[in-house]
Design a protein around this motif. Structure first.
Motif, mmCIF file in Angstrom:
data_model
loop_
_atom_site.group_PDB
_atom_site.id
_atom_site.type_symbol
_atom_site.label_atom_id
_atom_site.label_comp_id
_atom_site.label_asym_id
_atom_site.label_seq_id
_atom_site.Cartn_x
_atom_site.Cartn_y
_atom_site.Cartn_z
ATOM 1 N N HIS A 78 5.562 10.422 -30.864
ATOM 2 C CA HIS A 78 4.282 9.773 -31.150
ATOM 3 C C HIS A 78 3.226 10.137 -30.100
ATOM 4 N N PRO A 79 2.808 11.397 -30.064
ATOM 5 C CA PRO A 79 1.841 11.805 -29.036
ATOM 6 C C PRO A 79 0.469 11.160 -29.212
ATOM 7 N N PHE A 81 7.971 7.986 -26.630
ATOM 8 C CA PHE A 81 6.686 8.109 -25.923
ATOM 9 C C PHE A 81 6.750 8.952 -24.648
ATOM 10 N N VAL A 82 7.758 8.788 -23.847
ATOM 11 C CA VAL A 82 7.813 9.451 -22.542
ATOM 12 C C VAL A 82 8.583 10.760 -22.674
ATOM 13 N N LEU A 135 -9.330 1.197 -18.406
ATOM 14 C CA LEU A 135 -9.073 -0.074 -17.735
ATOM 15 C C LEU A 135 -9.078 0.084 -16.214
ATOM 16 N N VAL A 136 -8.565 1.209 -15.736
ATOM 17 C CA VAL A 136 -8.590 1.467 -14.290
ATOM 18 C C VAL A 136 -10.014 1.737 -13.830
ATOM 19 N N ILE A 190 -2.903 5.109 -25.658
ATOM 20 C CA ILE A 190 -2.482 4.182 -24.601
ATOM 21 C C ILE A 190 -2.932 4.698 -23.232
ATOM 22 N N LEU A 191 -2.776 5.992 -22.979
ATOM 23 C CA LEU A 191 -3.179 6.549 -21.682
ATOM 24 C C LEU A 191 -4.694 6.531 -21.492
ATOM 25 N N ILE A 192 -5.439 6.835 -22.549
ATOM 26 C CA ILE A 192 -6.908 6.806 -22.445
ATOM 27 C C ILE A 192 -7.395 5.391 -22.169
#
Length: 110
Positions: free
Chosen positions: A7-8, A69-70, A21-22, A14-16
């Motif tokens: 599921h790329p 995912f990973v 958020l950071v 999620i990473l974006i």
């Protein structure tokens, strides 16, 4: 890319959003991000169930080789063909069994 993770697109979202958020930490973002991760995880599981019904054993074989995912290898060989040395972190006769159980349990969500 689907050779390495199933599921790329969800991982990318999620990473974006984690990066946003950071960079711009806000209270709504902090509250919504874990919900977003949960929803995309559940969606990925539902998609996997649908594809398993549609494609059967061929898809199940794919899921055994490809993490959700990973992009880490589940077996002792990486996708590049390099060997990973497995070391037991526990002492005693059942240590390798415990490591295998942990790897199996953890790998289903990776």
């Amino acid at each position: 890319i689907y050779r390495y993770i199933r599921h790329p697109q969800y991982l990318g979202i999620i990473l974006i959003t984690a990066g946003w958020l950071v960079h711009w930490p806000t209270l709504p973002g902090i509250l919504i991000w874990p919900i977003l991760v949960l929803l995309y995880s559940r969606l990925a599981v539902r998609e996997d169930k649908y594809l398993a019904e549609k494609f059967g054993q061929e898809f199940r074989t794919y899921t055994e080789k490809t993490p959700m995912f990973v992009p880490l290898s589940r077996n002792r060989e990486t996708h590049l063909g390099m060997r990973i040395k497995q070391e037991s972190v526990l002492e005693g006769p059942d240590s390798s069994i415990e490591v295998e159980r942990c790897q199996t349990r953890c790998a289903c969500w990776l």
